[in-house]
Every structure is written in structure tokens, then in C-alpha cells.
Design a protein around this motif. Structure first.
Motif, PDB file in Angstrom:
ATOM      1  N   TYR A   1       0.830  -1.214   0.000  1.00 28.02           N
ATOM      2  CA  TYR A   1       0.000   0.000   0.000  1.00 28.02           C
ATOM      3  C   TYR A   1       0.865   1.265   0.000  1.00 28.02           C
TER       4      TYR A   1
ATOM      5  N   LEU B   1      -4.617   5.690 -10.215  1.00 29.58           N
ATOM      6  CA  LEU B   1      -5.292   4.992  -9.121  1.00 29.58           C
ATOM      7  C   LEU B   1      -6.394   4.081  -9.655  1.00 29.58           C
ATOM      8  N   GLY B   2      -7.099   4.575 -10.685  1.00 29.73           N
ATOM      9  CA  GLY B   2      -8.140   3.747 -11.298  1.00 29.73           C
ATOM     10  C   GLY B   2      -7.564   2.486 -11.926  1.00 29.73           C
TER      11      GLY B   2
ATOM     12  N   LEU C   1      -4.865   0.987 -10.968  1.00 27.53           N
ATOM     13  CA  LEU C   1      -4.432   0.107  -9.879  1.00 27.53           C
ATOM     14  C   LEU C   1      -5.617  -0.653  -9.276  1.00 27.53           C
ATOM     15  N   ILE C   2      -6.702   0.086  -9.010  1.00 31.38           N
ATOM     16  CA  ILE C   2      -7.885  -0.573  -8.425  1.00 31.38           C
ATOM     17  C   ILE C   2      -8.476  -1.575  -9.406  1.00 31.38           C
ATOM     18  N   MET C   3      -8.561  -1.151 -10.668  1.00 34.23           N
ATOM     19  CA  MET C   3      -9.098  -2.050 -11.697  1.00 34.23           C
ATOM     20  C   MET C   3      -8.224  -3.294 -11.817  1.00 34.23           C
TER      21      MET C   3
ATOM     22  N   PHE D   1      -6.471  -4.743  -9.470  1.00 30.95           N
ATOM     23  CA  PHE D   1      -6.618  -5.652  -8.326  1.00 30.95           C
ATOM     24  C   PHE D   1      -7.981  -6.348  -8.320  1.00 30.95           C
ATOM     25  N   PHE D   2      -8.947  -5.776  -9.044  1.00 32.68           N
ATOM     26  CA  PHE D   2     -10.288  -6.377  -9.054  1.00 32.68           C
ATOM     27  C   PHE D   2     -10.714  -6.740 -10.469  1.00 32.68           C
ATOM     28  N   THR D   3      -9.752  -7.137 -11.276  1.00 31.26           N
ATOM     29  CA  THR D   3     -10.030  -7.434 -12.674  1.00 31.26           C
ATOM     30  C   THR D   3     -11.109  -8.509 -12.821  1.00 31.26           C
TER      31      THR D   3
ATOM     32  N   ASN E   1      -3.086  -8.846  -9.411  1.00 30.72           N
ATOM     33  CA  ASN E   1      -3.042 -10.043  -8.554  1.00 30.72           C
ATOM     34  C   ASN E   1      -2.063 -11.074  -9.094  1.00 30.72           C
TER      35      ASN E   1
END
Length: 628
Positions: free
Chosen positions: A135, A500-501, A503-505, A507-509, A580
Motif C-alpha cells: 500500500y 489509481l483507477g 491500480l484498483i481495476m 486488483f479487481f479485474t 493479482n
């Protein structure tokens, strides 16, 4: 303990398809980008001039690539490092140090004694340091990379660079390399601090005195066993049961994922003194040998496991008291590979109980508190050649270790005979089958392909720790690539949001793809209300999200538009890196060696994405210059 990962194929088997897929996607995106840029430029400057602009940009890009100067790139990277130091990036190290100082206050295990025995502090501490590092480094990488170029453009300091004989691509590459270097230094310092923190925190011993021990009951017919048993002192919120031989040496039981060796020595005062060693097998890197899994159904025929209704479908379950079985076929089983003459079998199973309390099998006059399972070793070429079942009590979400001896028993018409694991149960080409069954009726055992394995050896734990940080480093470099790429044509805050988008996308692909696919397939159980256009229609018309809509023309048009939008978005998400895939935290925390195949795949994928991001950033910055 939950472990969910797919056993990776070999690197050489994976590489050709990966390269072809990469070239296809990059080529398709390049063509789509050029067409899009042409239409945008045509609207602003006319088709003839737009074509000329696109040609000049591409020609200059190729010219830059062919005339790259490593010396200039190094100088620009050094400027990026100096800029980062001026922005006091070392504050991140101070924050990380403060987090480690006070981490012990919040990482104490549960005070419930029933949970303490299965609690694994090693996994908790490793998970904590790796997650905290991820993080902190990701946020630092985003802010550094996304704010750099926009700040230079805003303050006009970029002109002091572009007036010198440097190329656009060198500016982009220099920024990426410079920020990667400063991030690597910080990550190395955090990794070293984390390694020391985990080792110092987990290292402990116990006190054992003669007063803590009592004599073991002798064997039938013997006067005394000479051995002793007892409990160690309570340290680190736990203690161990220990059994010692007549010389005072022994091993404790396993508590909190580790055990201790105990050594007894007669002192000058004529009394036995005991020394409890450091914890064993707490920080390890197991190297497993996985087998291929197939399942027999309740009729004993080839089939699938039972889904007990949980959303997580990674594991299947075996019905107890039926012919249902899970069969793993291992290859490469030879005596040379297991010089100790035993098969070190480890299982990480799940248990699903349909009722609590004692489990009774009245036919066998058997009552237990746990679920029983059985293991059989079978020759794949001669199914009748198999060992007698080894009965054990299943441990839920805990690594259960068994050492299967070379000589096993087998029931035949002539009585019980001995079979050799390597000579009788293993084929000449080294194949061996292991059959697992659940013996408790109406109870279930959860299994997956990676849950049962033979332990080949232990790898180096420090090296495995480094592999865990390599995954974080790869994620950090990708974030830097995204940040620099977005900053070539977006303002600083917008570039931060875009990075940031991503990165979030990333991790939750899988979750995002599942939502998009559900809209495309009209799966209203997963996405009640449908896609964005249909949802807007429901909102305006005050229709409930669970109401089934009549297939009017308007509804069909809305659903068609949603389908087109979601198909496009799904294609975009599939092109983005799945962060991931670079996470090795689960391997390191669970004590498994990160396969070198996985490391090579991560490096290949990461640098493939980085090249694409560099080219995109180069083209965007060049177009910006040409447009001016």
C-alpha cells in the motif's frame, strides 16, 4: 488458512502463446489508436493536415527510438531521482518504521485458548509487512510519477530540458527509470526492516524444568519407560506438550505452526537441565510436488465434486460414507527423490460439517469429535495393487503432515502382506496414485488440486522473502509506468486519479469482468437492474430493479447499448494488467516456495506492459509537442 492459486504451467510452455497474444493486442491497440488520433485531428485540422501530423509523429517516434542515448537517459533518470529526494520521499521510510514500531500492539493473537493452537503468527506478521509495504509503495509511486511532468510543464522547468539535445522518448524513459530506482531503494530498505521485524518478533523459546515433567507410564511388562512428559512454560501466548526419552531429548508438539527441539544435559549439581531450542518450521519455503486431480462421484465413477452452496467454487467437496473419492496422480516418484525412504505428505483440507458435536458411526461402533478421512496408495497400472487405508482425523484449514513409510500393509486372500511404496505401488515411469475419501457419513471434505502434495524439500526462506518483494517491485514499476504515461497528456490530479483507477481495476479485474459479463448475458441475479442505460431508464420511470421489463423497443435498445458498452469495457479491462498476478504474498505467508516459473512469468508480463506504456507515453508527449 485459505490458499487459492492455480498451479502454473512451465515457462517454456507458456511463453509462445503469451508472446503471440501480446503482439496481437499491441498491434490491435496501435491500429485503433492511430485511427482514433486521425479522426480527432481531422475534426480539428482537416483530413490532409491530420494525416501529415500523424505521419510526422510516427516518423519522429521511430527516429527517437533509433537514436536513443543511454548517457542522456541516465542523466534524465538522475534528475528524476534528485527531484524525488527534493520531495522528501524518505518520509515514507519514517512512516513505515513507525508502523512497525507499533504493529505489535495490534497484531496480538486472540485470547481465546481454543483458537491459539491453530493460530499461525508467522502468517499474520508476514501478511502484515508485505501488505503494508504494498500500500505504501503503490501510493508513493502514483504521486511521484503522476505529478512530475505536469509540475514541470506548469512551472516551465521542462523547457530547460527540451532546449538541450534530448529526445522525447528519453524524457519518458528517464522518468520511468529514475522513479523506479528511487522506489527500488525504498523497497529494499522496507524489505530489510520487514525481514528483521518478522524474525525478531517470532523468535522465542520456552523454559522447561524437572518440576514441569512427570514419568511416562511404562510399557506392559516393563518396570519403567525412563521417559518423561510435561508442558513447557507459557511464552508468546502458548505452551507446548513435550515427550522426552530416557536421555532427556525430545520434540514438542506443534502449536501455532511450529515446534521446538528439547535437549537435556546433566548439570554439575547432579540434576537434569533442559534447553528448549528456537521455533522450527515457522518460517519455511516448502517446495511441493503437485499431482493432477480427478474425482469419483457417489457411484464410484468419474465425475465432479459436490458444490455445498458457497460462492467460492475453487474447492469441491467429497460426500462422507460414499464411494466418492479424490485421486491425485503424482509423477517422478523415485527412491532417489526421497532418500529418507518416506513420502512426506502434506494436506490442507477444508471441512464442512452438517451438524456439530460427536460424530457417530453406529455400524462401526465409532464415535469421534472430528471428521475421519482415509488415504490409500494405488499403483495406477494395477488398481488392485493398493495399500490398506490409512485412517486420520481431518484438520480444517491447517497443514496436516504425514510421513508415509516405505513399507505398508495390504490385505490379500492369504492375509496381510507387505507392499513397497516404490517397488510395488509406483509404476516404472514414476507414477503413483493417492486416493482420499471421507469416512464420516453426512459430512464433507473440501479439496482442490493444490491441497494435497508431496513435500520435496525446503527452499531458502530469505530467498522466498525476496521473491515476495519482487512481486511488489513489479507492481510498483507498472504503477510508475502508468503514472508517467498519463502525465504526458493529463494534469497532475487527473493523472493521479487515472493511475489509481488502473491500480484498483488491476486488483479487481476478475470481479469487474464478472459484472460486465453479467450485463452482457442479462444475468439479473448478479446485476439486478441491468447495465447503466437500463438502470437509468428504470430510475427515470420509477421501475423497481427487480421488476421484469416488457421487451418494448425502448428496453431492447437500452439493453443493446448496454451490451455494446460492456463489451467494449470488458475488452479494455482484459488488456489491463491483472495486479493479482504479481502478488506473491500468499505463497510467502503460507510458507510455500514461490515457483521460479511464476517469477519468470511475472517478469516477462511486467516488462511487456512496461514497454507498451513507455511507447504510449512517448507518442502522447510527442503528439503534444507537434500539436503546439
Amino acid at each position: 488458512m485459505v490458499r487459492d492459486f492455480v498451479i502454473p504451467p512451465s515457462y517454456l510452455a507458456w511463453l509462445p502463446d503469451a508472446v503471440l497474444h501480446y503482439l496481437f493486442v499491441v498491434g490491435l491497440l496501435s491500429v485503433a489508436g492511430l485511427v482514433f488520433a486521425f479522426f480527432v485531428a481531422a475534426v480539428r485540422h482537416g483530413p490532409m493536415r491530420s494525416g501529415d501530423m500523424i505521419y510526422r509523429v510516427m516518423a519522429s517516434v521511430w527516429s527517437d527510438l533509433l537514436n536513443f542515448s543511454p548517457r542522456r537517459v541516465f542523466a534524465l533518470a538522475r534528475l528524476a531521482v534528485q527531484e524525488s529526494m527534493r520531495r522528501r520521499v524518505w518520509v515514507a521510510l519514517v512512516i513505515f518504521g513507525v508502523v512497525l514500531l507499533f504493529a505489535g500492539w495490534f497484531l496480538n493473537p486472540s485470547s481465546d485458548p481454543n483458537k491459539l493452537s491453530s493460530f499461525d503468527p508467522g502468517k499474520l506478521y508476514i501478511n502484515f509487512v508485505l501488505t503494508a509495504t504494498t500500500y505504501l509503495v503503490m501510493l508513493l509511486a502514483i504521486f511521484l510519477s503522476a505529478m512530475s511532468l505536469p509540475s514541470d510543464l506548469k512551472n516551465r522547468t521542462i523547457y530547460t530540458i527540451v532546449t538541450k539535445p534530448v529526445r522525447t522518448g528519453e524524457i519518458v524513459l528517464g522518468r520511468i527509470l529514475g522513479f523506479a530506482v528511487i522506489g527500488t531503494v525504498l523497497l529494499t530498505a522496507m524489505g530489510a526492516a520487514s525481514f528483521v521485524f518478522v524474525n525478531r518478533t517470532l523468535n522465542h523459546t520456552h523454559t522447561l524444568t524437572a518440576a514441569d515433567l512427570s514419568d511416562l507410564p511404562p510399557d506392559p511388562g516393563a518396570i519403567s519407560s525412563g521417559g518423561k512428559e510435561g508442558y513447557t512454560s507459557i511464552d508468546h501466548n502458548h505452551r507446548h506438550h513435550v515427550v522426552l526419552d530416557a536421555n532427556g531429548n525430545g520434540v514438542t508438539d506443534v502449536q501455532q505452526g511450529h515446534y521446538h527441539h528439547v535437549h537435556g544435559e546433566m548439570g554439575k549439581d547432579g540434576r537434569m537441565h533442559y534447553t528448549v531450542g528456537p521455533p522450527e518450521e515457522q518460517l519455511v519455503a516448502r517446495v511441493p510436488i503437485y499431482g493432477s486431480l480427478r474425482i469419483l462421484n457417489r457411484s464410484g465413477k468419474q465425475g465432479e465434486g459436490i458444490n455445498i452452496g458457497k460462492e467460492w467454487t475453487y474447492r469441491k467437496y467429497l460426500d462422507g460414507g460414499t464411494p466418492m473419492a479424490a485421486i491425485w496422480t503424482f509423477t517422478g516418484i523415485t527412491p532417489d527423490r526421497f532418500p529418507a525412504g518416506k513420502l512426506p505428505l502434506e494436506m490442507l483440507l477444508r471441512v464442512f460439517r452438517t451438524y456439530k458435536g460427536e460424530i457417530a458411526d453406529e455400524k462401526k461402533n465409532n464415535r469421534t469429535l472430528g471428521i475421519l478421512g482415509s488415504i490409500e496408495l494405488v499403483n495406477p497400472e494395477q488398481p488392485s495393487m493398493k495399500s490398506n487405508a490409512i485412517i486420520f482425523q481431518v484438520k480444517d484449514q491447517v497443514i496436516d503432515k504425514h510421513y508415509i513409510p516405505r513399507k505398508l500393509e495390504r490385505n490379500t486372500d492369504r492375509g496381510v502382506t507387505a507392499v513397497d511404496v516404490f517397488d510395488d505401488l509406483t509404476t516404472k515411469d514414476g507414477r503413483l496414485e493417492l486416493r482420499l475419501r471421507c469416512l464420516s457419513p453426512s459430512q464433507y471434505i473440501g479439496i482442490a488440486e493444490g491441497d494435497v502434495y508431496l513435500k520435496s524439500s525446503d527452499g531458502s526462506y530469505p530467498l522466498n522473502f525476496v521473491k515476495g518483494y519482487f512481486g511488489i517491485w513489479m507492481q510498483m514499476v507498472l504503477v510508475i509506468g502508468f503514472g508517467v504515461m498519463w502525465s504526458t497528456f493529463l494534469s497532475g490530479p487527473v493523472a493521479i486519479l487515472a493511475s489509481l483507477g488502473m491500480l484498483i481495476m488491476g486488483f479487481f479485474t476478475e470481479n469487474v469482468l464478472a459484472l460486465f459479463t453479467a450485463v452482457i448475458e442479462h444475468n439479473y441475479k448478479l446485476v439486478p437492474g441491468g447495465g447503466p442505460v437500463e438502470s437509468l431508464m428504470r430510475l427515470v420511470e420509477h421501475w423497481n430493479i427487480t421488476m421484469v421489463l416488457d421487451p418494448t423497443v425502448a428496453v431492447q435498445v437500452a439493453q443493446f447499448v448496454d451490451k455494446i458498452l460492456m463489451t467494449f469495457m470488458a475488452a479494455v479491462v482484459q488488456v489491463l494488467p491483472n495486479f493479482n498476478d504479481y502478488a506473491n504474498v500468499q505463497f510467502v505467508a503460507d510458507g510455500f516456495d514461490v515457483p521460479m516459473t511464476r517469477i519468470l512469468q511475472q517478469a516477462t508480463l511486467g516488462f511487456g506492459f512496461l514497454i507498451a506504456l513507455f511507447l504510449a507515453g512517448h507518442i502522447f508527449l510527442r503528439m503534444r509537442e507537434v500539436a503546439k
